[in-house]
Scaffold this motif. Structure first.
Motif, PDB file in Angstrom:
ATOM      1  N   LEU A  44       1.223  -1.473   0.071  1.00 50.97           N
ATOM      2  CA  LEU A  44       0.188   0.077   0.014  1.00 50.97           C
ATOM      3  C   LEU A  44       0.447   1.517  -0.270  1.00 50.97           C
ATOM      4  N   GLU A  48      -3.049   5.227  -0.723  1.00 45.05           N
ATOM      5  CA  GLU A  48      -3.951   3.976  -0.205  1.00 45.05           C
ATOM      6  C   GLU A  48      -4.097   3.996   1.061  1.00 45.05           C
ATOM      7  N   LYS A  51      -6.483   6.564   2.268  1.00 47.09           N
ATOM      8  CA  LYS A  51      -8.073   6.748   1.992  1.00 47.09           C
ATOM      9  C   LYS A  51      -8.762   5.454   3.144  1.00 47.09           C
ATOM     10  N   THR A 116      -6.162  -1.842  -8.230  1.00 45.00           N
ATOM     11  CA  THR A 116      -6.180  -0.675  -7.693  1.00 45.00           C
ATOM     12  C   THR A 116      -7.126   0.353  -9.179  1.00 45.00           C
TER      13      THR A 116
END
Length: 210
Positions: A44, A48, A51, A116
């Protein structure tokens, strides 16, 4: 009884987490390093992870660099967002004895998927913990730099190798450059970067992050 503060005692680290209110501070040993290890083990980026956890990117960065101590509320967001248990966050994994006997094989198509909006990652060698490198195979789905909204950046260094197709390699301090099958690049991940497929089919690359 309910008015008394509750404590979580963690052996060997003399760590206490006061849970009387959401402003209680956590003072663990090398918590920031542990957060970073867990984030990177899941491949990550800071964006990311931000979020997923609901914590600002700048806050995560400060936690990882031991610049601030997170509140218990922030710790809870980390645990829930990263999909881990509380002990995983505060307990260092047992170190492997020796370094010459570890091995992990990933059969074709059996890596762990991690999609993603711009990339379709396949994480490799996922059975090994505390890796010094994170390898993954990626299908580049982005067709325009605007698909990112902002630069991708994270800690470490990265090696990129183009397996199939063609990509435009964007970096923050250099002009975009076309990379074709067999081309490679090595760069600092803290520098903004992004890949865009420019071939007819989505390009495929191998990434190794250290």
């Amino acid at each position: 009884m309910s008015d008394q503060p509750r404590f979580l005692q963690l052996d060997k680290q003399n760590l206490q987490v006061e849970r009387a209110d959401s402003d209680a501070r956590v003072e663990p040993l090398q918590l920031g390093q542990r957060v970073r290890e867990i984030r990177l083990s899941q491949n990550l980026t800071l964006e990311e992870a931000s979020k997923l956890t609901g914590l600002a990117r700048s806050t995560l960065s400060k936690i990882e660099n031991e610049q601030i101590s997170p509140t218990f509320s922030a710790v809870t967001k980390l645990v829930n967002g990263l999909g881990i248990d509380m002990p995983q966050l505060f307990t260092q994994p047992k170190r492997e004895r020796g370094g010459g006997g570890r091995r992990d094989i990933t059969r074709s198509g059996e890596g762990r998927p991690h999609p993603t909006p711009t990339y379709e990652h396949e994480l490799l060698a996922t059975n090994l913990t505390r890796k010094k490198m994170i390898p993954y195979r990626t299908q580049v789905r982005a067709r325009d730099f605007d698909a990112y909204g902002e630069w991708v950046r994270h800690d470490g260094e990265e090696f990129l190798y183009v397996l199939d197709g063609e990509i435009m390699f964007y970096t923050e301090f250099y002009e975009p450059i076309l990379l074709q099958q067999g081309d490679s690049a090595y760069y600092d991940c803290e520098m903004g970067h992004a890949l865009v497929s420019v071939s007819e089919e989505d390009a495929t690359v191998i990434w190794v992050t250290a």
